[in-house]
Design a protein around this motif. Structure first.
Motif, PDB file in Angstrom:
ATOM      1  N   CYS A 236       0.856  -1.196   0.000  1.00  0.00           N
ATOM      2  CA  CYS A 236       0.000   0.000   0.000  1.00  0.00           C
ATOM      3  C   CYS A 236       0.892   1.245   0.000  1.00  0.00           C
ATOM      4  O   CYS A 236       1.861   1.316   0.745  1.00  0.00           O
ATOM      5  CB  CYS A 236      -0.900   0.001   1.233  1.00  0.00           C
ATOM      6  N   PHE A 238       0.202   4.283   0.914  1.00  0.00           N
ATOM      7  CA  PHE A 238       0.012   5.299   1.936  1.00  0.00           C
ATOM      8  C   PHE A 238       1.157   5.186   2.950  1.00  0.00           C
ATOM      9  O   PHE A 238       1.486   4.084   3.391  1.00  0.00           O
ATOM     10  CB  PHE A 238      -1.353   5.140   2.628  1.00  0.00           C
ATOM     11  N   CYS A 241       1.811   2.438   5.862  1.00  0.00           N
ATOM     12  CA  CYS A 241       0.909   1.280   5.778  1.00  0.00           C
ATOM     13  C   CYS A 241       1.675   0.114   5.159  1.00  0.00           C
ATOM     14  O   CYS A 241       2.354   0.274   4.149  1.00  0.00           O
ATOM     15  CB  CYS A 241      -0.320   1.599   4.937  1.00  0.00           C
ATOM     16  N   ALA A 243       0.159  -2.901   4.387  1.00  0.00           N
ATOM     17  CA  ALA A 243      -0.749  -3.887   3.799  1.00  0.00           C
ATOM     18  C   ALA A 243      -0.164  -4.355   2.466  1.00  0.00           C
ATOM     19  O   ALA A 243       0.294  -3.546   1.660  1.00  0.00           O
ATOM     20  CB  ALA A 243      -2.118  -3.272   3.593  1.00  0.00           C
ATOM     21  N   CYS A 270      -4.331  -0.071  -0.115  1.00  0.00           N
ATOM     22  CA  CYS A 270      -5.113  -1.120   0.521  1.00  0.00           C
ATOM     23  C   CYS A 270      -6.577  -0.676   0.512  1.00  0.00           C
ATOM     24  O   CYS A 270      -6.878   0.478   0.211  1.00  0.00           O
ATOM     25  CB  CYS A 270      -4.614  -1.375   1.940  1.00  0.00           C
ATOM     26  N   HIS A 273      -7.252   2.509   2.802  1.00  0.00           N
ATOM     27  CA  HIS A 273      -6.738   3.789   2.323  1.00  0.00           C
ATOM     28  C   HIS A 273      -7.388   4.187   1.002  1.00  0.00           C
ATOM     29  O   HIS A 273      -7.566   5.365   0.729  1.00  0.00           O
ATOM     30  CB  HIS A 273      -5.208   3.746   2.239  1.00  0.00           C
TER      31      HIS A 273
HETATM   32 ZN   LIG Z   1      -3.011   1.119   3.375  1.00  0.00          ZN
END
Ligand SMILES: [Zn+2]
Length: 347
Positions: A236, A238, A241, A243, A270, A273
């Motif tokens: 991900c 962001f 993060c 993920a 993800c 987000h």
């Molecule tokens: Zn994320």
């Protein structure tokens, strides 16, 4: 005193006689096992099994009524005694069990561990069988891999074990030798990642023109998806993060507003987000490859500052203020709609 019957001769035995007999038999089995192990090892070396049209010493063992794994166990016992002379003495002295000696065989035959041999045998005398087995297998795995190893415990259905054993046969065939279960697992993981990891797949020729020319389509070219995954490390995007498994391609500007579908128009996010970005609660600013993310008027998230910080410069402050204003407007619109709804319901 308990009276026992000798099942064969139907005569009564006292405890002492039974104990003496069992002791004697255990010694006889041990002697026989050691002798048979040595013969089998010799047979493997001289290939004497060929004389009775067997293709291996295991096959010859089958003729004697032994399973392959029983023969391999005896061969390992012989290998252990062959590699370290004290092993046989210790077995005879009942200081080392046959089972431990079998587990030590690969260690004792590993040239790089030559100096550690007697240490391993002495330690095995003190340790339990399971500890000896665990330590020996761990050490051998480290030598094979050339790096630290970790023990994985897996719980899988029987059917998967069956398929795993089938995979082991196929992987062994490909490798040209029998693979252990550890090696098979490694081969399967390598194969899966090499085949399906978008970060590793070689670039083909792109068949689709620039996506800006075709606003109606939602199709994202494979090569663009790969470029984004590479940019994102397939994680991900962001900040902060981690993920990795379930990721979505998120349009920077809503697709309905005519966004293109190139790497610069899309983020890999993800589900959470992606949802926050779509709702406008998180707004990206700057280059798609390394944006800052604004949340309300409060916080800025960047790769260097995944925990969030206050806006630092004019541009960030203006963007944050605009976002806060927009969110306030949306809230008041929603409140107005709700009030209207109640009014019309009342009227
Ligand atoms: Zn994320």
């Amino acid at each position: 005193m308990l009276l026992q019957v000798d099942q064969r001769t139907r005569t009564f035995l006292d405890d002492d006689a039974l104990i003496a007999r069992a002791t004697e038999q255990a010694q006889a089995v041990r002697d026989a096992e050691i002798a048979l192990a040595k013969s089998l090892l010799e047979m493997r070396e001289t290939r004497a099994y060929l004389a009775c049209r067997c293709s291996s010493v295991e096959m010859f063992g089958g003729r004697l009524g032994y399973e392959g794994h029983e023969i391999r166990r005896l061969l390992r016992l012989a290998e252990a005694m062959d590699a370290e002379s004290s092993v046989e003495e210790r077995i005879q002295a009942k200081a080392l069990s046959v089972a431990k000696a079998v587990e030590l065989a690969p260690i004792l035959n590993e040239p790089s561990l030559f100096d550690e041999k007697s240490g391993w045998v002495k330690q095995a005398q003190k340790d339990s069988y399971s500890k000896t087995r665990r330590n020996a297998r761990h050490r051998m795995a480290e030598i094979r891999c050339g790096e630290a190893v970790e023990t994985l415990e897996l719980r899988v259905p029987d059917s998967v074990v069956e398929r795993f054993e089938r995979a082991r046969v196929l992987a062994s065939r490909k490798a040209g030798r029998h693979l252990t279960r550890d090696e098979t697992f490694e081969a399967l993981v390598d194969h899966y990642v090499d085949s399906f990891d978008p970060l590793l797949v070689k670039e083909g020729k792109r068949r689709v023109g620039p996506t800006e020319d075709d606003y109606k389509s939602r199709y994202i070219p494979i090569s663009v998806k790969r470029e984004i995954r590479r940019r994102a490390g397939d994680c991900c995007e962001f900040p902060g993060c981690w993920a990795r498994a379930f990721l979505e391609f998120a349009h920077r500007r809503p697709h309905r507003k005519g966004s293109g579908r190139e790497a610069r128009h899309l983020f890999l996010l993800c589900r959470h987000h992606h949802f926050f970005q779509e709702c406008g609660w998180l707004v990206p600013l700057g280059r798609t490859a390394d944006p800052i993310w604004i949340e309300g008027s409060e916080l800025i998230y960047t790769r260097n500052c995944p925990g969030g910080r206050e806006p630092e410069n004019d541009r960030e402050m203006r963007a944050a203020a605009a976002l806060a204003r927009r969110m306030r407007d949306e809230k008041s619109h929603a409140a107005q709609d709700e009030a209207d709804g109640e009014e019309s319901a009342a009227g």
